[in-house]
Design a protein around this motif. Structure first.
Motif, PDB file in Angstrom:
ATOM      1  N   VAL A  62      62.773   5.271  46.072  1.00  0.00           N
ATOM      2  CA  VAL A  62      63.469   4.022  46.418  1.00  0.00           C
ATOM      3  C   VAL A  62      64.964   4.313  46.320  1.00  0.00           C
ATOM      4  O   VAL A  62      65.517   4.436  45.226  1.00  0.00           O
ATOM      5  CB  VAL A  62      63.064   2.870  45.475  1.00  0.00           C
ATOM      6  N   MET A  63      65.585   4.462  47.480  1.00  0.00           N
ATOM      7  CA  MET A  63      66.971   4.912  47.523  1.00  0.00           C
ATOM      8  C   MET A  63      67.886   3.709  47.764  1.00  0.00           C
ATOM      9  O   MET A  63      67.945   3.172  48.870  1.00  0.00           O
ATOM     10  CB  MET A  63      67.143   5.942  48.654  1.00  0.00           C
ATOM     11  N   VAL A  64      68.541   3.277  46.690  1.00  0.00           N
ATOM     12  CA  VAL A  64      69.360   2.069  46.758  1.00  0.00           C
ATOM     13  C   VAL A  64      70.855   2.387  46.689  1.00  0.00           C
ATOM     14  O   VAL A  64      71.690   1.551  47.011  1.00  0.00           O
ATOM     15  CB  VAL A  64      68.978   1.088  45.621  1.00  0.00           C
ATOM     16  N   ALA A  65      71.190   3.590  46.266  1.00  0.00           N
ATOM     17  CA  ALA A  65      72.608   3.917  46.059  1.00  0.00           C
ATOM     18  C   ALA A  65      73.421   3.740  47.328  1.00  0.00           C
ATOM     19  O   ALA A  65      72.940   3.983  48.434  1.00  0.00           O
ATOM     20  CB  ALA A  65      72.744   5.356  45.551  1.00  0.00           C
ATOM     21  N   ALA A  66      74.654   3.319  47.142  1.00  0.00           N
ATOM     22  CA  ALA A  66      75.630   3.278  48.235  1.00  0.00           C
ATOM     23  C   ALA A  66      76.354   4.621  48.217  1.00  0.00           C
ATOM     24  O   ALA A  66      77.429   4.768  47.637  1.00  0.00           O
ATOM     25  CB  ALA A  66      76.604   2.125  48.030  1.00  0.00           C
ATOM     26  N   GLY A  85      64.198   2.589  51.761  1.00  0.00           N
ATOM     27  CA  GLY A  85      65.654   2.687  51.841  1.00  0.00           C
ATOM     28  C   GLY A  85      66.276   1.313  51.926  1.00  0.00           C
ATOM     29  O   GLY A  85      65.585   0.308  52.153  1.00  0.00           O
ATOM     30  N   PHE A  86      67.574   1.261  51.760  1.00  0.00           N
ATOM     31  CA  PHE A  86      68.333   0.029  51.915  1.00  0.00           C
ATOM     32  C   PHE A  86      69.250   0.161  53.118  1.00  0.00           C
ATOM     33  O   PHE A  86      69.576   1.274  53.529  1.00  0.00           O
ATOM     34  CB  PHE A  86      69.152  -0.272  50.654  1.00  0.00           C
ATOM     35  N   ALA A  87      69.635  -0.950  53.676  1.00  0.00           N
ATOM     36  CA  ALA A  87      70.603  -0.936  54.762  1.00  0.00           C
ATOM     37  C   ALA A  87      71.604  -2.041  54.502  1.00  0.00           C
ATOM     38  O   ALA A  87      71.290  -3.219  54.645  1.00  0.00           O
ATOM     39  CB  ALA A  87      69.908  -1.141  56.104  1.00  0.00           C
ATOM     40  N   ILE A 139      70.725  11.527  51.467  1.00  0.00           N
ATOM     41  CA  ILE A 139      69.661  11.759  50.485  1.00  0.00           C
ATOM     42  C   ILE A 139      68.357  11.123  50.957  1.00  0.00           C
ATOM     43  O   ILE A 139      67.287  11.742  50.899  1.00  0.00           O
ATOM     44  CB  ILE A 139      70.084  11.227  49.096  1.00  0.00           C
ATOM     45  N   LEU A 140      68.433   9.893  51.445  1.00  0.00           N
ATOM     46  CA  LEU A 140      67.229   9.210  51.938  1.00  0.00           C
ATOM     47  C   LEU A 140      66.580  10.001  53.073  1.00  0.00           C
ATOM     48  O   LEU A 140      65.363  10.229  53.074  1.00  0.00           O
ATOM     49  CB  LEU A 140      67.591   7.794  52.398  1.00  0.00           C
ATOM     50  N   LYS A 141      67.391  10.433  54.019  1.00  0.00           N
ATOM     51  CA  LYS A 141      66.877  11.189  55.165  1.00  0.00           C
ATOM     52  C   LYS A 141      66.263  12.526  54.716  1.00  0.00           C
ATOM     53  O   LYS A 141      65.222  12.949  55.233  1.00  0.00           O
ATOM     54  CB  LYS A 141      68.030  11.438  56.140  1.00  0.00           C
ATOM     55  N   ALA A 162      66.461   0.812  63.373  1.00  0.00           N
ATOM     56  CA  ALA A 162      66.880   2.158  63.770  1.00  0.00           C
ATOM     57  C   ALA A 162      66.827   3.095  62.566  1.00  0.00           C
ATOM     58  O   ALA A 162      66.416   4.254  62.680  1.00  0.00           O
ATOM     59  CB  ALA A 162      68.285   2.113  64.362  1.00  0.00           C
ATOM     60  N   LYS A 163      67.205   2.552  61.423  1.00  0.00           N
ATOM     61  CA  LYS A 163      67.243   3.344  60.197  1.00  0.00           C
ATOM     62  C   LYS A 163      65.854   3.806  59.755  1.00  0.00           C
ATOM     63  O   LYS A 163      65.689   4.914  59.262  1.00  0.00           O
ATOM     64  CB  LYS A 163      67.900   2.519  59.096  1.00  0.00           C
ATOM     65  N   LEU A 164      64.846   2.947  59.927  1.00  0.00           N
ATOM     66  CA  LEU A 164      63.459   3.302  59.576  1.00  0.00           C
ATOM     67  C   LEU A 164      63.083   4.635  60.195  1.00  0.00           C
ATOM     68  O   LEU A 164      62.593   5.540  59.518  1.00  0.00           O
ATOM     69  CB  LEU A 164      62.501   2.269  60.167  1.00  0.00           C
TER      70      LEU A 164
HETATM   71  O1  C5P Z   1      72.963   5.165  56.808  1.00  0.00           O
HETATM   72  P1  C5P Z   1      73.146   4.187  55.690  1.00  0.00           P
HETATM   73  O2  C5P Z   1      74.150   4.638  54.673  1.00  0.00           O
HETATM   74  O3  C5P Z   1      73.413   2.792  56.146  1.00  0.00           O
HETATM   75  O4  C5P Z   1      71.720   4.155  54.991  1.00  0.00           O
HETATM   76  C1  C5P Z   1      71.500   3.449  53.814  1.00  0.00           C
HETATM   77  C2  C5P Z   1      70.318   4.012  53.107  1.00  0.00           C
HETATM   78  O5  C5P Z   1      70.388   5.426  53.073  1.00  0.00           O
HETATM   79  C3  C5P Z   1      70.264   3.580  51.665  1.00  0.00           C
HETATM   80  O6  C5P Z   1      68.920   3.581  51.253  1.00  0.00           O
HETATM   81  C4  C5P Z   1      71.055   4.682  50.973  1.00  0.00           C
HETATM   82  O7  C5P Z   1      70.710   4.799  49.613  1.00  0.00           O
HETATM   83  C5  C5P Z   1      70.631   5.889  51.763  1.00  0.00           C
HETATM   84  N1  C5P Z   1      71.647   6.939  51.872  1.00  0.00           N
HETATM   85  C6  C5P Z   1      71.480   8.143  51.196  1.00  0.00           C
HETATM   86  N2  C5P Z   1      72.394   9.139  51.344  1.00  0.00           N
HETATM   87  C7  C5P Z   1      73.482   8.975  52.116  1.00  0.00           C
HETATM   88  C8  C5P Z   1      73.674   7.763  52.802  1.00  0.00           C
HETATM   89  C9  C5P Z   1      72.741   6.762  52.647  1.00  0.00           C
HETATM   90  O8  C5P Z   1      70.487   8.286  50.481  1.00  0.00           O
HETATM   91  N3  C5P Z   1      74.376   9.957  52.222  1.00  0.00           N
END
Ligand code: C5P
Length: 223
Positions: A91-95, A144-146, A128-130, A158-160
């Motif tokens: 569960v990737m919530v970080a900004a 993931g979060f958007a 990280i999410l990707k 699109a993110k999914l």
């Molecule tokens: O592409 P965007 O930043 O909008 O995507 C948000 C999602 O991707 C969130 O779940 C965020 O935690 C994750 N993310 C990440 N690594 C990054 C950028 C976003 O894990 N470098």
């Protein structure tokens, strides 16, 4: 359903912002407080999950019953997340900061009289999410979060696909919503099945509902 439906499940999470250093005293950051991510970690732990939370720099306390790894930069966050695999869910919530400074100055950058500001060369941070969504050890459930300020649904969909996620929790973080740094949140849950629009809720309530949804998704999908 059992009181602890996530007992025995390993879940890796990220929360908070990242700080990307410019020089020893300056950094690039964002307004994420970590409140929503930390609340989700606590809610998952209450349902019995073994949660590893990789947190960027935040001022809120570590959530109860959770293993917390504190990091500063996106690259450190990525390394800690990958080290926590395998897991049943991510569960990737970080900004996460999209960019970091290409070469961090070893000394404080000095103001040069008459020369104008020093240029900042940026380079892309790992997504990280990707990375997790396409990893050989990809967890069964990737969330993931958007955080968007426009076209929330479209960007979430699109993110999914792009990130290899099963669920995207999309929210509007326009300044007038007060969501970023605030205590309430209004999210849309985007999956391949469609979109579920949740009402305006306290972040703790969003966390409890999301933890229940994660438990439901992990049930019946094997050991
Ligand atoms: O592409 P965007 O930043 O909008 O995507 C948000 C999602 O991707 C969130 O779940 C965020 O935690 C994750 N993310 C990440 N690594 C990054 C950028 C976003 O894990 N470098």
């Amino acid at each position: 359903p059992a009181a602890r439906p996530l007992a025995g499940r390993r879940i890796v999470m990220t929360s908070g912002p990242t700080h990307e250093p410019i020089d020893p005293v300056r950094y690039i950051a964002n307004r994420s407080s970590g409140r929503q991510g930390h609340a989700i970690a606590a809610a998952l732990a209450r349902l019995g999950a073994e949660v590893t939370l990789v947190s960027g720099p935040v001022t809120i306390p570590d959530p109860q019953g959770v293993k917390v790894i504190h990091v500063e930069r996106a690259e450190e966050m990525r390394d800690a997340v990958l080290a926590a695999l395998p897991a049943d869910a991510a569960v990737m919530v970080a900004a996460v900061a999209d960019w970091r400074v290409a070469s961090q100055a070893g000394q404080k950058i000095k103001k040069q009289e008459g020369e104008g500001p020093a240029p900042l060369h940026l380079t892309e941070n790992p997504d990280i999410l990707k990375t997790v969504g396409h990893h050989p050890l990809r967890p069964r459930l990737v969330v993931g979060f958007a955080a968007e300020t426009q076209d929330v649904e479209e960007n979430g969909r699109a993110k999914l696909a792009r990130k290899g996620a099963d669920l995207i929790v999309a929210n509007d973080v326009s300044p007038e919503t007060g969501i970023m740094g605030g205590t309430r949140n209004r999210v849309k849950i985007i999956s391949r099945d469609g979109i579920d629009d949740w009402p305006d809720l306290a972040k703790d309530e969003v966390a409890a509902r999301l933890a229940a949804l994660i438990a439901e998704r992990l049930q019946g999908s094997g050991a």
